[in-house]
Design an enzyme around this catalytic site. Sequence first.
Site, PDB file in Angstrom:
ATOM      1  N   SER A  27     -21.356   6.450   5.845  1.00 19.64           N
ATOM      2  CA  SER A  27     -20.094   6.921   5.289  1.00 19.64           C
ATOM      3  C   SER A  27     -19.746   6.310   3.945  1.00 19.64           C
ATOM      4  CB  SER A  27     -18.965   6.650   6.271  1.00 19.64           C
ATOM      5  OG  SER A  27     -18.850   5.273   6.529  1.00 19.64           O
TER       6      SER A  27
ATOM      7  N   THR B 212      -5.786   9.437  27.982  1.00 16.32           N
ATOM      8  CA  THR B 212      -5.060   9.943  26.822  1.00 16.32           C
ATOM      9  C   THR B 212      -4.905  11.462  26.939  1.00 16.32           C
ATOM     10  OG1 THR B 212      -4.915   9.782  24.403  1.00 16.32           O
ATOM     11  CG2 THR B 212      -7.059  10.341  25.292  1.00 16.32           C
ATOM     12  N   THR B 213      -3.904  11.985  26.267  1.00 18.77           N
ATOM     13  CA  THR B 213      -3.656  13.432  26.292  1.00 18.77           C
ATOM     14  C   THR B 213      -4.761  14.173  25.545  1.00 18.77           C
ATOM     15  OG1 THR B 213      -1.299  12.988  26.390  1.00 18.77           O
ATOM     16  CG2 THR B 213      -1.946  15.196  25.667  1.00 18.77           C
TER      17      THR B 213
ATOM     18  N   ARG C  36       0.827  -1.202   0.000  1.00 14.10           N
ATOM     19  CA  ARG C  36       0.000   0.000   0.000  1.00 14.10           C
ATOM     20  C   ARG C  36       0.854   1.242   0.000  1.00 14.10           C
ATOM     21  NH1 ARG C  36      -5.709  -0.294   3.099  1.00 14.10           N
ATOM     22  NH2 ARG C  36      -6.364  -2.142   1.992  1.00 14.10           N
TER      23      ARG C  36
ATOM     24  N   LYS D 122     -14.270  16.414   9.758  1.00 14.51           N
ATOM     25  CA  LYS D 122     -14.790  16.348   8.387  1.00 14.51           C
ATOM     26  C   LYS D 122     -15.392  17.716   8.040  1.00 14.51           C
ATOM     27  CE  LYS D 122     -15.243  11.405   9.098  1.00 14.51           C
ATOM     28  NZ  LYS D 122     -14.010  10.881   8.533  1.00 14.51           N
TER      29      LYS D 122
ATOM     30  N   HIS E 195     -20.877  12.285   9.300  1.00 16.05           N
ATOM     31  CA  HIS E 195     -20.868  12.774   7.913  1.00 16.05           C
ATOM     32  C   HIS E 195     -21.988  13.780   7.651  1.00 16.05           C
ATOM     33  CE1 HIS E 195     -17.641  10.124   6.637  1.00 16.05           C
ATOM     34  NE2 HIS E 195     -18.163   9.266   7.510  1.00 16.05           N
TER      35      HIS E 195
HETATM   36  N1  PMP Z   1     -18.077   7.471  12.586  1.00 17.27           N
HETATM   37  C1  PMP Z   1     -18.161   7.370  11.246  1.00 17.27           C
HETATM   38  C2  PMP Z   1     -19.465   7.022  10.636  1.00 17.27           C
HETATM   39  C3  PMP Z   1     -17.020   7.584  10.449  1.00 17.27           C
HETATM   40  O1  PMP Z   1     -17.108   7.464   9.123  1.00 17.27           O
HETATM   41  C4  PMP Z   1     -15.797   7.918  11.071  1.00 17.27           C
HETATM   42  C5  PMP Z   1     -14.525   8.185  10.285  1.00 17.27           C
HETATM   43  N2  PMP Z   1     -14.498   7.949   8.986  1.00 17.27           N
HETATM   44  C6  PMP Z   1     -15.767   8.021  12.456  1.00 17.27           C
HETATM   45  C7  PMP Z   1     -16.903   7.796  13.189  1.00 17.27           C
HETATM   46  C8  PMP Z   1     -14.487   8.393  13.158  1.00 17.27           C
HETATM   47  O2  PMP Z   1     -14.282   9.768  13.077  1.00 17.27           O
HETATM   48  P1  PMP Z   1     -12.810  10.394  13.129  1.00 17.27           P
HETATM   49  O3  PMP Z   1     -12.267  10.368  11.743  1.00 17.27           O
HETATM   50  O4  PMP Z   1     -13.003  11.770  13.667  1.00 17.27           O
HETATM   51  O5  PMP Z   1     -12.018   9.530  14.068  1.00 17.27           O
END
Ligand code: PMP
Length: 409
Positions: A188, A276-277, A21, A247, A216
């Site tokens: 998504s 976590t930080t 990849r 997003k 989304h």
């Molecule tokens: N929920 C959905 C439906 C997603 O598509 C995504 C990421 N693609 C996330 C949660 C996670 O979000 P993040 O990218 O902010 O970690």
Amino acid sequence: MTTQYLDLFSRLTEGSDGGKREFLEIGRLAGQFPAASVSGVEDTSRISVWCSNDYLGMGQHPAVLEAMKEAVDEYGAGAGGSRNIGGTNHCHVTLEKELSALHGKDDALLFTSGYTANDGALSVIAGRMEGCVVFSDALNHASIIDGLRHSGAQKRIFRHNDTAHLEELLAAADPDAPKLIVTESVYSMNGDIAPLAEIADIAERHGAMTFLDEVHAVGMYGPQGAGIAAREGLADRFTVIMGTLAKGFGTNGGYIVGPAEVIEAVRMFSRSFIFTTAMPPAVAAAALAAVRHLRSSEAERERLWANAQLMHRLLKERRIPFISDLTHIVSVLVRNEALCKRMSTALLERHGIYVQAINAPSVRAGEEILRVAPGAVHSTSEVEMFVKALDQVWEELGGPREEVGIRLR
Ligand code: PMP
């Protein structure tokens, strides 16, 4: 000495197409995007990106950049600790207040990503309700799946967007058990929308709590960018709404909003929140600027929707199949892993267009797509050029010509 282990990992990562990849390193996300290096492409200064989740271009917006720079000068580069131990800054708290106001909920809680928000919130919400049974859509995101796994709660999967199946599963469950329904609003990978009104009715009939992932949708839909539930007047019928800042809001981080009792419990018990930080204050400041901008400006949403509708129309005219025309996520159905990859490569090498081929495990094998995301930053002529290029590649490589409106379950 450790070669046998390395061989094992090497075998593990042998993709189904046999290739390693490679990341495509993109420069900027708006306009033409110089890429650092792309094999097979000579002039990398004219690559345009069609698979960015920075749907509204807020990651490039002057107000967002300015807020981030100011906060770096004021607070430095990092948070310096976890939220509970020295890492909470004024920017985090202000952003949480803004998000709860956006969604009309009591409280909000920030996480370092949408992934950790789903994981941390669901593991607590489903895990701390004794005997909870969770009802989860078959196409829910990996972060939801992982959060529910971590909760240890019993799980029932209903067919994608199939409310009759959801109702059937609820009816079969112990009427006295606490229940939680988990769905996304905009899916998504399909770009379709859950039947939220029906889901809210079903939840009410069966006394279930609801958790809605609007990752989304936030920024892109609804009044002030509050999402699909808000657009449909249903926000108060969903107990917890979850979103991302990465997003529509163009930055980074995730969040939940909901009743004070639930948010407080997640704050106290969620491992992905506690251990976590905290996100850098400057990221919170940038996200705050993006949320505030999109609460008062319709321009980005209007451009996004105009571009999405134009793309839907042009694809339909050419009978290039895509899953749903309800949103800005245009999932072009190739349904063949090798062909999907060849199309993506041809678009890049011959037309300077970057759109990622999406294979398993992001979609089921045999349902491979080119997930196209027309953004607010694209111009009308860029959308037209994109479809023209896709049409050429489609013809040359023998893509299937079909009607739109295929619904996957
Ligand atoms: N929920 C959905 C439906 C997603 O598509 C995504 C990421 N693609 C996330 C949660 C996670 O979000 P993040 O990218 O902010 O970690």
